[in-house]
Design a protein around this motif. Structure first.
Motif, PDB file in Angstrom:
ATOM      1  N   ALA A 186       0.853  -1.179   0.000  1.00 13.71           N
ATOM      2  CA  ALA A 186       0.000   0.000   0.000  1.00 13.71           C
ATOM      3  C   ALA A 186       0.889   1.228   0.000  1.00 13.71           C
ATOM      4  O   ALA A 186       1.837   1.325   0.770  1.00 13.71           O
ATOM      5  CB  ALA A 186      -0.891   0.006   1.246  1.00 13.71           C
ATOM      6  N   PHE A 187       0.598   2.168  -0.897  1.00 12.41           N
ATOM      7  CA  PHE A 187       1.450   3.355  -0.992  1.00 12.41           C
ATOM      8  C   PHE A 187       0.594   4.561  -1.339  1.00 12.41           C
ATOM      9  O   PHE A 187      -0.113   4.544  -2.350  1.00 12.41           O
ATOM     10  CB  PHE A 187       2.525   3.141  -2.052  1.00 12.41           C
ATOM     11  N   PRO A 188       0.629   5.626  -0.547  1.00 11.97           N
ATOM     12  CA  PRO A 188      -0.210   6.789  -0.813  1.00 11.97           C
ATOM     13  C   PRO A 188       0.204   7.494  -2.093  1.00 11.97           C
ATOM     14  O   PRO A 188       1.375   7.628  -2.389  1.00 11.97           O
ATOM     15  CB  PRO A 188       0.016   7.681   0.411  1.00 11.97           C
ATOM     16  N   ALA A 189      -0.767   7.926  -2.861  1.00 12.57           N
ATOM     17  CA  ALA A 189      -0.486   8.647  -4.101  1.00 12.57           C
ATOM     18  C   ALA A 189      -1.738   9.363  -4.573  1.00 12.57           C
ATOM     19  O   ALA A 189      -2.842   9.067  -4.135  1.00 12.57           O
ATOM     20  CB  ALA A 189      -0.006   7.676  -5.171  1.00 12.57           C
ATOM     21  N   ALA A 190      -1.528  10.314  -5.491  1.00 10.22           N
ATOM     22  CA  ALA A 190      -2.654  11.074  -6.028  1.00 10.22           C
ATOM     23  C   ALA A 190      -3.292  10.284  -7.170  1.00 10.22           C
ATOM     24  O   ALA A 190      -3.076  10.530  -8.343  1.00 10.22           O
ATOM     25  CB  ALA A 190      -2.176  12.431  -6.532  1.00 10.22           C
ATOM     26  N   THR A 191      -4.040   9.276  -6.832  1.00  9.48           N
ATOM     27  CA  THR A 191      -4.735   8.457  -7.825  1.00  9.48           C
ATOM     28  C   THR A 191      -6.227   8.552  -7.555  1.00  9.48           C
ATOM     29  O   THR A 191      -6.654   9.020  -6.496  1.00  9.48           O
ATOM     30  CB  THR A 191      -4.297   6.989  -7.718  1.00  9.48           C
ATOM     31  N   PRO A 192      -7.062   8.116  -8.501  1.00 13.34           N
ATOM     32  CA  PRO A 192      -8.507   8.186  -8.292  1.00 13.34           C
ATOM     33  C   PRO A 192      -8.959   7.498  -7.007  1.00 13.34           C
ATOM     34  O   PRO A 192      -9.889   7.929  -6.351  1.00 13.34           O
ATOM     35  CB  PRO A 192      -9.062   7.471  -9.532  1.00 13.34           C
ATOM     36  N   ALA A 193      -8.287   6.407  -6.646  1.00 14.26           N
ATOM     37  CA  ALA A 193      -8.686   5.664  -5.450  1.00 14.26           C
ATOM     38  C   ALA A 193      -8.110   6.271  -4.182  1.00 14.26           C
ATOM     39  O   ALA A 193      -8.524   5.916  -3.078  1.00 14.26           O
ATOM     40  CB  ALA A 193      -8.231   4.213  -5.566  1.00 14.26           C
ATOM     41  N   GLY A 194      -7.131   7.204  -4.326  1.00 13.34           N
ATOM     42  CA  GLY A 194      -6.525   7.831  -3.152  1.00 13.34           C
ATOM     43  C   GLY A 194      -5.427   6.987  -2.545  1.00 13.34           C
ATOM     44  O   GLY A 194      -4.519   7.491  -1.917  1.00 13.34           O
ATOM     45  N   LEU A 195      -5.494   5.684  -2.720  1.00 18.14           N
ATOM     46  CA  LEU A 195      -4.461   4.792  -2.199  1.00 18.14           C
ATOM     47  C   LEU A 195      -4.234   3.696  -3.232  1.00 18.14           C
ATOM     48  O   LEU A 195      -5.119   2.908  -3.523  1.00 18.14           O
ATOM     49  CB  LEU A 195      -4.894   4.165  -0.876  1.00 18.14           C
ATOM     50  N   ALA A 196      -3.053   3.708  -3.827  1.00 15.62           N
ATOM     51  CA  ALA A 196      -2.757   2.728  -4.861  1.00 15.62           C
ATOM     52  C   ALA A 196      -2.037   1.539  -4.263  1.00 15.62           C
ATOM     53  O   ALA A 196      -1.409   1.651  -3.221  1.00 15.62           O
ATOM     54  CB  ALA A 196      -1.889   3.365  -5.946  1.00 15.62           C
ATOM     55  N   VAL A 197      -2.134   0.420  -4.915  1.00 21.61           N
ATOM     56  CA  VAL A 197      -1.449  -0.781  -4.465  1.00 21.61           C
ATOM     57  C   VAL A 197      -0.435  -1.185  -5.531  1.00 21.61           C
ATOM     58  O   VAL A 197      -0.803  -1.444  -6.679  1.00 21.61           O
ATOM     59  CB  VAL A 197      -2.447  -1.931  -4.219  1.00 21.61           C
ATOM     60  N   VAL A 198       0.827  -1.201  -5.145  1.00 21.98           N
ATOM     61  CA  VAL A 198       1.888  -1.635  -6.048  1.00 21.98           C
ATOM     62  C   VAL A 198       2.126  -3.120  -5.814  1.00 21.98           C
ATOM     63  O   VAL A 198       2.377  -3.538  -4.687  1.00 21.98           O
ATOM     64  CB  VAL A 198       3.181  -0.833  -5.809  1.00 21.98           C
ATOM     65  N   GLU A 199       2.027  -3.896  -6.864  1.00 20.74           N
ATOM     66  CA  GLU A 199       2.119  -5.351  -6.744  1.00 20.74           C
ATOM     67  C   GLU A 199       3.410  -5.891  -7.333  1.00 20.74           C
ATOM     68  O   GLU A 199       3.967  -5.321  -8.270  1.00 20.74           O
ATOM     69  CB  GLU A 199       0.950  -6.013  -7.472  1.00 20.74           C
ATOM     70  N   VAL A 200       3.865  -6.989  -6.754  1.00 25.87           N
ATOM     71  CA  VAL A 200       4.927  -7.773  -7.356  1.00 25.87           C
ATOM     72  C   VAL A 200       4.269  -8.678  -8.395  1.00 25.87           C
ATOM     73  O   VAL A 200       3.408  -9.488  -8.060  1.00 25.87           O
ATOM     74  CB  VAL A 200       5.659  -8.627  -6.302  1.00 25.87           C
ATOM     75  N   LEU A 201       4.649  -8.543  -9.650  1.00 19.95           N
ATOM     76  CA  LEU A 201       4.023  -9.301 -10.718  1.00 19.95           C
ATOM     77  C   LEU A 201       4.820 -10.562 -11.018  1.00 19.95           C
ATOM     78  O   LEU A 201       6.054 -10.526 -11.124  1.00 19.95           O
ATOM     79  CB  LEU A 201       3.934  -8.448 -11.988  1.00 19.95           C
ATOM     80  N   GLY A 202       4.122 -11.660 -11.182  1.00 19.73           N
ATOM     81  CA  GLY A 202       4.757 -12.900 -11.584  1.00 19.73           C
ATOM     82  C   GLY A 202       5.093 -12.873 -13.065  1.00 19.73           C
ATOM     83  O   GLY A 202       4.525 -12.085 -13.838  1.00 19.73           O
ATOM     84  N   LEU A 203       6.003 -13.726 -13.471  1.00 22.10           N
ATOM     85  CA  LEU A 203       6.461 -13.726 -14.854  1.00 22.10           C
ATOM     86  C   LEU A 203       5.323 -13.952 -15.839  1.00 22.10           C
ATOM     87  O   LEU A 203       5.220 -13.260 -16.855  1.00 22.10           O
ATOM     88  CB  LEU A 203       7.539 -14.800 -15.040  1.00 22.10           C
ATOM     89  N   GLU A 204       4.443 -14.888 -15.553  1.00 25.01           N
ATOM     90  CA  GLU A 204       3.367 -15.188 -16.496  1.00 25.01           C
ATOM     91  C   GLU A 204       2.402 -14.018 -16.657  1.00 25.01           C
ATOM     92  O   GLU A 204       1.893 -13.768 -17.751  1.00 25.01           O
ATOM     93  CB  GLU A 204       2.622 -16.454 -16.073  1.00 25.01           C
ATOM     94  N   GLU A 205       2.151 -13.292 -15.554  1.00 25.54           N
ATOM     95  CA  GLU A 205       1.280 -12.123 -15.692  1.00 25.54           C
ATOM     96  C   GLU A 205       1.974 -11.028 -16.491  1.00 25.54           C
ATOM     97  O   GLU A 205       1.330 -10.338 -17.294  1.00 25.54           O
ATOM     98  CB  GLU A 205       0.864 -11.585 -14.323  1.00 25.54           C
ATOM     99  N   VAL A 206       3.277 -10.855 -16.285  1.00 30.27           N
ATOM    100  CA  VAL A 206       4.023  -9.873 -17.065  1.00 30.27           C
ATOM    101  C   VAL A 206       3.951 -10.217 -18.544  1.00 30.27           C
ATOM    102  O   VAL A 206       3.739  -9.340 -19.397  1.00 30.27           O
ATOM    103  CB  VAL A 206       5.498  -9.807 -16.599  1.00 30.27           C
TER     104      VAL A 206
END
Length: 333
Positions: A186-206
């Motif tokens: 969870a990381f605060p930022a100026a996004t529509p949701a007010g709180l964005a979630v930065v995820e670790v992406l797996g290779l297949e999703e990338v």
């Protein structure tokens, strides 16, 4: 730890020292991930037969002006009569001895050095990349690259100038948990949701997201081509001690912005920052960059490479990145 990514302490923090260290990191990364590496004049080539259409995986990387001050590699004439000689232990191809008939000379006149260097590199690209549909020469010496522009342009090459940008700003507050330890941050930022979630992406999703983005960019390409372009991300895992993929998901569940993160020998590179067209201008990339910078807060050097003619360079400047040098790429398709 690779010595290539280490610079003397006295040069760390200077534009010259940081540029040299960033360039060395890029060279070492390309060298480690490539299944085939060949010496060429002033540098080396990387090749990957699994992804012949990938420019990044099949190219020349030129560190310095090719000259005749050192040993020569590979003792054999080619079809055009050029002679090269092999010296064990040396990893550079520095000189092509040539007859007057083919227009290349071993010792060009001083005023002809850029033109002769460009001719030499184009000839080497034709030979080294003969089985590829493209020719790509990346020149890391700004002076040489700039001087070679007219000759490459006359031969039908497109020219791109890239900026090596080093982070000089304050590091954002560290997220609550490191991405190596959790799948979401969870990381605060100026996004529509007010709180964005930065995820670790797996290779297949990338790979899946890459297919989506490449299909959007190349609507006429075959499925086989799109899959190869997406799958080539797999080879990056060999490039550094730490290779990770990060993303920010939009409310609809799609990955809105993503980036690669490479860390090796005290150096961190942020690479392949991309926001899907439908989600641009909504703060996702800024959220992602803040999280990446916080993640590598302990790195001795944080850098990225940006197109000198594209708008993201201004975005990176506002985040605290400073240009320390320029590199050049010449592409013919």
């Amino acid at each position: 730890m690779d010595e290539l990514t280490r610079e003397p302490a006295l040069t760390q923090g200077t534009a010259t020292g940081d540029l040299a260290r960033a360039i060395a990191f890029l060279h070492a990364f390309a060298h480690r991930k490539a299944p085939v590496r060949r010496p060429v004049p002033g540098g080396f080539a990387v090749l990957d037969d699994r992804y012949p259409g990938s420019y990044d995986d099949n190219k020349l990387i030129i560190r310095e002006t090719p000259d005749d001050d050192g040993p020569i590699v590979r003792d054999a004439p080619d079809d055009n009569g050029r002679i090269v000689k092999e010296t064990p232990g040396d990893d550079r191809l520095l000189v092509w001895e040539a007859s007057e008939d083919n227009g290349l000379t071993t010792r060009p006149a001083p005023g002809d050095v850029p033109e002769r260097a460009a001719e030499l590199l184009m000839a080497v690209a034709d030979e080294t990349l003969a089985t590829r549909a493209h020719r790509l020469a990346c020149i890391d010496d700004d002076q040489l690259g700039t001087a070679c522009v007219p000759a490459f342009a006359a031969a039908g090459y497109e020219h791109e100038t890239n900026l090596v940008m080093v982070f000089r700003g304050p590091i954002p507050t560290t997220p609550p948990s490191a991405p190596q330890e959790a799948s979401q941050i969870a990381f605060p930022a100026a996004t529509p949701a007010g709180l964005a979630v930065v995820e670790v992406l797996g290779l297949e999703e990338v790979v899946a997201v890459s297919r989506r983005d490449w299909r959007e960019s190349l609507p006429e390409a075959s499925d086989e081509t799109i899959d190869a372009l997406a799958r080539r991300v797999e080879v990056r895992l060999r490039g550094a001690d730490t290779v990770g993929f990060r993303g920010v998901r939009a409310p609809d569940g799609e990955i809105a912005a993503r980036a690669d993160l490479y860390v090796h020998g005290g150096v961190a590179q942020i690479e392949s920052v991309l926001t899907a067209e439908a989600y641009r201008g909504k703060g996702y990339a800024r959220t992602l960059m803040y999280a990446l910078l916080a993640e590598v807060a302990d790195a001795e050097l944080i850098f990225l490479v940006a197109d000198a003619d594209d708008w993201p360079r201004h975005f990176y400047t506002r985040l605290g990145f400073e240009t320390v040098g320029r590199t050049h790429a010449f592409l013919r398709t």
